[in-house]
Design a protein around this motif. Sequence first.
Motif, short mmCIF file in Angstrom:
data_model
loop_
_atom_site.label_atom_id
_atom_site.label_comp_id
_atom_site.label_asym_id
_atom_site.label_seq_id
_atom_site.Cartn_x
_atom_site.Cartn_y
_atom_site.Cartn_z
N HIS A 265 6.34 -2.57 -9.95
CA HIS A 265 7.59 -1.79 -9.87
C HIS A 265 8.05 -1.81 -8.40
N ARG A 302 1.51 -13.59 -9.95
CA ARG A 302 2.87 -13.74 -10.47
C ARG A 302 3.81 -13.94 -9.30
N LEU A 303 4.92 -14.55 -9.57
CA LEU A 303 5.92 -14.69 -8.52
C LEU A 303 6.54 -13.32 -8.30
N GLY A 305 8.83 -10.30 -7.16
CA GLY A 305 10.29 -10.25 -6.99
C GLY A 305 11.03 -11.07 -8.03
N ARG A 309 12.08 -6.51 -17.07
CA ARG A 309 12.04 -6.12 -18.48
C ARG A 309 13.43 -6.18 -19.13
N HIS A 358 11.47 -18.76 -19.70
CA HIS A 358 11.13 -17.33 -19.74
C HIS A 358 12.26 -16.44 -19.23
N1 CMC Z 1 5.87 -14.70 -12.50
C1 CMC Z 1 5.38 -15.48 -13.48
N2 CMC Z 1 5.49 -15.20 -14.80
C2 CMC Z 1 6.13 -14.09 -15.13
C3 CMC Z 1 6.69 -13.23 -14.18
C4 CMC Z 1 6.54 -13.58 -12.81
N3 CMC Z 1 7.05 -12.78 -11.85
N4 CMC Z 1 7.27 -12.19 -14.79
C5 CMC Z 1 7.09 -12.38 -16.10
N5 CMC Z 1 6.41 -13.53 -16.32
C6 CMC Z 1 6.06 -14.11 -17.62
C7 CMC Z 1 4.84 -13.44 -18.20
O1 CMC Z 1 3.66 -14.08 -17.81
C8 CMC Z 1 5.11 -13.58 -19.69
O2 CMC Z 1 4.84 -14.91 -20.04
P1 CMC Z 1 4.30 -15.30 -21.53
O3 CMC Z 1 5.33 -14.74 -22.48
O4 CMC Z 1 4.25 -16.79 -21.51
O5 CMC Z 1 2.97 -14.63 -21.67
C9 CMC Z 1 6.62 -13.40 -19.78
O6 CMC Z 1 7.14 -13.82 -18.52
C10 CMC Z 1 7.07 -11.97 -20.03
O7 CMC Z 1 6.44 -11.15 -19.04
P2 CMC Z 1 6.01 -9.65 -19.28
O8 CMC Z 1 4.98 -9.29 -18.28
O9 CMC Z 1 5.68 -9.43 -20.73
O10 CMC Z 1 7.40 -8.92 -18.98
P3 CMC Z 1 7.56 -7.40 -18.68
O11 CMC Z 1 8.93 -7.05 -19.10
O12 CMC Z 1 6.45 -6.62 -19.31
O13 CMC Z 1 7.38 -7.29 -17.10
C11 CMC Z 1 7.83 -7.35 -14.81
C12 CMC Z 1 8.42 -7.21 -16.20
C13 CMC Z 1 8.92 -7.02 -13.79
C14 CMC Z 1 6.69 -6.34 -14.63
C15 CMC Z 1 7.33 -8.78 -14.58
O14 CMC Z 1 8.41 -9.68 -14.67
C16 CMC Z 1 6.60 -8.96 -13.26
O15 CMC Z 1 5.39 -8.71 -13.21
N6 CMC Z 1 7.30 -9.38 -12.16
C17 CMC Z 1 6.71 -9.46 -10.85
C18 CMC Z 1 6.68 -8.07 -10.19
C19 CMC Z 1 8.04 -7.62 -9.76
O16 CMC Z 1 8.80 -8.37 -9.16
N7 CMC Z 1 8.37 -6.37 -10.06
C20 CMC Z 1 9.65 -5.75 -9.70
C21 CMC Z 1 10.45 -5.42 -10.92
S1 CMC Z 1 12.20 -5.10 -10.62
C22 CMC Z 1 12.37 -3.71 -9.63
C23 CMC Z 1 11.48 -2.58 -9.95
O17 CMC Z 1 11.38 -2.12 -11.07
O18 CMC Z 1 10.83 -2.10 -9.02
#
Ligand code: CMC
Length: 430
Positions: A265, A302-303, A305, A309, A358
């Motif tokens: 987050h 994970r990458l 930034g 969701r 994705h």
């Molecule tokens: N790098 C690589 N793969 C990713 C990433 C990423 N940053 N984000 C999502 N994925 C993949 C994930 O592995 C999954 O793949 P598969 O379906 O093949 O298993 C798919 O995309 C869906 O990911 P998810 O974890 O189920 O998605 P989510 O909605 O639960 O998570 C998230 C959203 C923001 C936590 C996630 O994208 C993430 O971990 N991003 C990196 C951390 C980040 O930048 N967070 C800031 C969020 S925005 C501002 C805020 O809220 O603070």
Amino acid sequence: MSENTVHLDLGSGPTGLDVYQSTVGQPGFDIRKLRATTGYVTFDPGFGNTASAHSSITYIDGAAGVLLHRGYRIEDLAQQCSFLEISYLLLYGSLPTAAELATWTDQIGSQTLLNEEMRSFFDAFPRRSHPMAVLASATNAISTFYDVYRRPMRADEIDAGARTLIAKLPTVASWAYKKSIGEPYVYPDAKLGYVENFLHMMFATPVEETTIDPVVVKALNVLLILHADHEMNCSTSTVRGVGSSRANMFTSVAAGMGALWGPLHGGANQAVIEMLQAIHDDPDATIESTIARAKDKNDEFRLMGFGHRVYSNYDPRARVLASFAEDVLARMGQDDPLLEIARELEAAALSDDYFVDHKLFPNVDYYSGIIFRALGFPLRMFTVLFAIGRLPGWIAHWMEMNLDPETRIMRPRQLYIGEPERPFPALDDR
Ligand code: CMC
């Protein structure tokens, strides 16, 4: 069949579920009686498909990359408003008139001082404490100076609590920082605007005058606005969840800060810079190897930034920040190698099949840290800055939740997969 009902057939005939329309965006159907009428619960880890409340604060169209606060586009708000204006908008639903804004600014400006007893509270933390831990603890601690525990809180008490929190959080944040670097706390200056005052408390010392650069003030104002609210995100849902037990606003917001701190987050803004710095410093880490690691399901990396969701498109806040980063660096006369790396990494990701398939795009945290760095903020303060920005959103949601007759204490169900009942064995028989 009624247009306002959907029918779910679980084998013993259709069950009617009332449909609620949204002003814009997806409709939802009401499952509140589902368990009582059918014996089923719904399964939705992370609540990715669950609307937890009716809300009129913020609307996101994740597919189109649109973000509206009270109906106004974030791009317009970021360009034309002050952070206190946005705070008022989020809390009270309409943009303030000039007179309302002047009163609101005065009310906030007059309450920035902390009770002097709070000094010893900051003193008690170890020197290297992360400012986010101190921020959340101190936010909770502020409530001990106010009679906000009474329930139900009157409307004027809620308004006063909101003003107190918005006024004092920059003071708390800067003192948390001063504590972490061993410098004396700087008192607020009522002559200064909200953002100027925060910069003064962050960077002034008893031995050195600070000149507050208008470029920095403007940039920080935009950054705070871009973080101001984002509907039911993890920290806001936490604030609502804690508040649903009738916990006071300060405690609820402090809990939200805990949720914000996590790297998935708000903690992502710190993690992005650490990732970019690692690529910069480590001769073995390249753009290609970073992308490969992010795609590798056996690697937890994970990458940072990237991804969101709700957005399956470019986050509109990140779009503003991507060009803003360049602008701020130019105005500050700086050249940050991490910006170059961020650009290359973004281009590589956006042309990679995994990220395209994705629908992973930069989110608000991708470029914000590069700007925070340029403005002179240390890495450990980045998530604190996010928290100052998000505060009006948390409070607006707490207030909305508090007034909503549909609010019930947050208490999800579960699908139990543990042992069924079994006989208790005596200690010698285990
Ligand atoms: N790098 C690589 N793969 C990713 C990433 C990423 N940053 N984000 C999502 N994925 C993949 C994930 O592995 C999954 O793949 P598969 O379906 O093949 O298993 C798919 O995309 C869906 O990911 P998810 O974890 O189920 O998605 P989510 O909605 O639960 O998570 C998230 C959203 C923001 C936590 C996630 O994208 C993430 O971990 N991003 C990196 C951390 C980040 O930048 N967070 C800031 C969020 S925005 C501002 C805020 O809220 O603070």
